[in-house]
Enzyme design. Sequence first.
Site, PDB file in Angstrom:
ATOM      1  N   GLY A  28       0.794  -1.200   0.072  1.00 15.85           N
ATOM      2  CA  GLY A  28       0.001   0.056   0.040  1.00 15.85           C
ATOM      3  C   GLY A  28       0.919   1.295   0.116  1.00 15.85           C
ATOM      4  O   GLY A  28       2.053   1.372   0.066  1.00 15.85           O
ATOM      5  N   GLN A  33       2.857  10.065   2.087  1.00 13.55           N
ATOM      6  CA  GLN A  33       4.007   9.526   1.959  1.00 13.55           C
ATOM      7  C   GLN A  33       5.158   9.963   0.880  1.00 13.55           C
ATOM      8  O   GLN A  33       6.335   9.792   1.003  1.00 13.55           O
ATOM      9  CB  GLN A  33       3.936   7.886   2.267  1.00 13.55           C
ATOM     10  CG  GLN A  33       3.115   7.309   3.352  1.00 13.55           C
ATOM     11  CD  GLN A  33       2.907   5.945   3.250  1.00 13.55           C
ATOM     12  OE1 GLN A  33       2.227   5.185   2.689  1.00 13.55           O
ATOM     13  NE2 GLN A  33       4.082   5.169   3.970  1.00 13.55           N
ATOM     14  N   CYS A  83       5.733   0.216   7.610  1.00 12.73           N
ATOM     15  CA  CYS A  83       5.419   1.026   7.104  1.00 12.73           C
ATOM     16  C   CYS A  83       6.487   1.556   6.242  1.00 12.73           C
ATOM     17  O   CYS A  83       7.647   1.607   6.821  1.00 12.73           O
ATOM     18  CB  CYS A  83       4.924   2.089   8.134  1.00 12.73           C
ATOM     19  SG  CYS A  83       4.493   3.775   7.373  1.00 12.73           S
ATOM     20  N   LEU A  84       6.263   2.033   5.147  1.00 14.52           N
ATOM     21  CA  LEU A  84       7.310   2.379   4.067  1.00 14.52           C
ATOM     22  C   LEU A  84       8.014   3.661   4.609  1.00 14.52           C
ATOM     23  O   LEU A  84       9.222   3.830   4.163  1.00 14.52           O
ATOM     24  CB  LEU A  84       6.891   2.519   2.632  1.00 14.52           C
ATOM     25  CG  LEU A  84       6.557   1.068   2.170  1.00 14.52           C
ATOM     26  CD1 LEU A  84       5.727   1.283   0.714  1.00 14.52           C
ATOM     27  CD2 LEU A  84       7.447   0.182   1.869  1.00 14.52           C
ATOM     28  N   HIS A 143      -4.946   1.184   7.582  1.00 12.06           N
ATOM     29  CA  HIS A 143      -3.455   1.706   7.724  1.00 12.06           C
ATOM     30  C   HIS A 143      -3.370   2.919   6.607  1.00 12.06           C
ATOM     31  O   HIS A 143      -2.948   3.797   7.063  1.00 12.06           O
ATOM     32  CB  HIS A 143      -2.362   0.578   7.475  1.00 12.06           C
ATOM     33  CG  HIS A 143      -0.949   1.273   7.441  1.00 12.06           C
ATOM     34  ND1 HIS A 143      -0.198   0.625   8.355  1.00 12.06           N
ATOM     35  CD2 HIS A 143      -0.316   1.860   6.621  1.00 12.06           C
ATOM     36  CE1 HIS A 143       0.981   1.003   8.001  1.00 12.06           C
ATOM     37  NE2 HIS A 143       1.128   1.888   7.152  1.00 12.06           N
ATOM     38  N   GLU A 144      -3.724   2.654   5.558  1.00 15.17           N
ATOM     39  CA  GLU A 144      -3.641   3.887   4.549  1.00 15.17           C
ATOM     40  C   GLU A 144      -4.427   4.966   4.697  1.00 15.17           C
ATOM     41  O   GLU A 144      -4.066   6.041   4.624  1.00 15.17           O
ATOM     42  CB  GLU A 144      -3.796   3.299   3.084  1.00 15.17           C
ATOM     43  CG  GLU A 144      -3.068   1.981   2.602  1.00 15.17           C
ATOM     44  CD  GLU A 144      -1.490   2.221   2.815  1.00 15.17           C
ATOM     45  OE1 GLU A 144      -1.166   3.344   2.774  1.00 15.17           O
ATOM     46  OE2 GLU A 144      -0.715   1.407   3.056  1.00 15.17           O
ATOM     47  N   HIS A 153      -3.192   7.176   7.174  1.00 10.42           N
ATOM     48  CA  HIS A 153      -2.010   8.017   6.649  1.00 10.42           C
ATOM     49  C   HIS A 153      -2.642   9.374   6.369  1.00 10.42           C
ATOM     50  O   HIS A 153      -2.039  10.516   6.385  1.00 10.42           O
ATOM     51  CB  HIS A 153      -1.529   7.601   5.211  1.00 10.42           C
ATOM     52  CG  HIS A 153      -0.259   6.782   5.960  1.00 10.42           C
ATOM     53  ND1 HIS A 153       0.955   7.178   6.740  1.00 10.42           N
ATOM     54  CD2 HIS A 153       0.128   5.266   5.619  1.00 10.42           C
ATOM     55  CE1 HIS A 153       1.770   6.344   6.673  1.00 10.42           C
ATOM     56  NE2 HIS A 153       1.214   5.047   6.066  1.00 10.42           N
TER      57      HIS A 153
HETATM   58  O1  K1U Z   1       1.500   2.676   3.918  1.00 12.26           O
HETATM   59  C1  K1U Z   1       2.622   1.853   3.989  1.00 12.26           C
HETATM   60  O2  K1U Z   1       3.529   2.489   4.742  1.00 12.26           O
HETATM   61  C2  K1U Z   1       2.863   0.655   3.186  1.00 12.26           C
HETATM   62  C3  K1U Z   1       2.592  -0.426   4.231  1.00 12.26           C
HETATM   63  C4  K1U Z   1       1.381  -0.937   4.220  1.00 12.26           C
HETATM   64  C5  K1U Z   1       1.062  -2.070   5.462  1.00 12.26           C
HETATM   65  C6  K1U Z   1       1.929  -3.106   5.789  1.00 12.26           C
HETATM   66  C7  K1U Z   1       1.384  -4.082   6.579  1.00 12.26           C
HETATM   67  C8  K1U Z   1       0.230  -3.883   7.468  1.00 12.26           C
HETATM   68  C9  K1U Z   1      -0.534  -2.708   6.994  1.00 12.26           C
HETATM   69  C10 K1U Z   1      -0.277  -2.012   5.777  1.00 12.26           C
HETATM   70  C11 K1U Z   1       3.714  -1.563   3.538  1.00 12.26           C
HETATM   71  O3  K1U Z   1       3.436  -2.102   2.434  1.00 12.26           O
HETATM   72  S1  K1U Z   1       5.007  -2.218   4.610  1.00 12.26           S
HETATM   73  C12 K1U Z   1       5.735  -3.327   3.549  1.00 12.26           C
HETATM   74  C13 K1U Z   1       4.927  -4.836   3.587  1.00 12.26           C
HETATM   75  O4  K1U Z   1       4.087  -4.902   4.496  1.00 12.26           O
HETATM   76  C14 K1U Z   1       5.443  -5.845   2.210  1.00 12.26           C
HETATM   77  C15 K1U Z   1       6.205  -5.537   1.735  1.00 12.26           C
HETATM   78  C16 K1U Z   1       6.400  -6.610   0.701  1.00 12.26           C
HETATM   79  C17 K1U Z   1       5.950  -7.586   0.782  1.00 12.26           C
HETATM   80  C18 K1U Z   1       4.739  -7.935   1.503  1.00 12.26           C
HETATM   81  C19 K1U Z   1       4.392  -7.011   2.690  1.00 12.26           C
HETATM   82 ZN    ZN Z   2       2.394   3.541   6.140  1.00 13.53          ZN
END
Ligand code: K1U
Ligand code: ZN
Length: 171
Positions: A45, A50, A92-93, A134-135, A138
């Site tokens: 996401g 972000q 979270c990225l 989560h999004e 944000h």
């Molecule tokens: O919003 C963001 O920062 C993105 C985030 C979203 C998220 C992750 C976990 C739970 C809820 C929301 C991410 O994508 S973090 C990276 C991640 O979870 C992932 C990366 C590669 C493969 C699988 C998952």
């Molecule tokens: Zn996030």
Amino acid sequence: MIRPILIHPDPRLKKLCEAVTEVTPALRSLADDMLETMYEAPGIGLAAPQIGVMSRIIVMDCIKDGPPEPMVLLNPQVLWASEDVNVYEEGCLSIPDQYAEVKRPAAVKVAWMDLDGKLQERDFSGLWATCVQHEIDHLDGKLFIDYLGPLKRQMITRKMEKLKRERARMA
Ligand code: K1U
Ligand code: ZN
């Protein structure tokens, strides 16, 4: 185009975002950039703040195996949330390499506008439900660490401040 992702702490990650009023070619191009940035990270996401854009736009794709299912949601709104909850170890990225368990409603009904300007409505469950909440957080200036206790939150914030100092030194 891949856009740089802001790292916590950053004041733009704490602000309320503005609603999208019309779908323009610039907005479609921004949505493409957001999806490209999300896939490249990689993530499941991404929310517009972000990448420093203070508009209510999110993108998601929670498919792990199989053909991609990219989604673009403008002005997403939770219409209903289940009473039963799910605990998921979120990342979270904007907070790289930090994970913590967060409890959220297990299922949600969300309304949004799509890139054709049409209203859509869908029930999300599983990882999709966790991700869409989560999004949307944000867009309201909320991060997953805001659900943690003050000590854990402070520890993660200090690690991110150090990471940002190191990255600035390398630049
Ligand atoms: O919003 C963001 O920062 C993105 C985030 C979203 C998220 C992750 C976990 C739970 C809820 C929301 C991410 O994508 S973090 C990276 C991640 O979870 C992932 C990366 C590669 C493969 C699988 C998952
Ligand atoms: Zn996030």
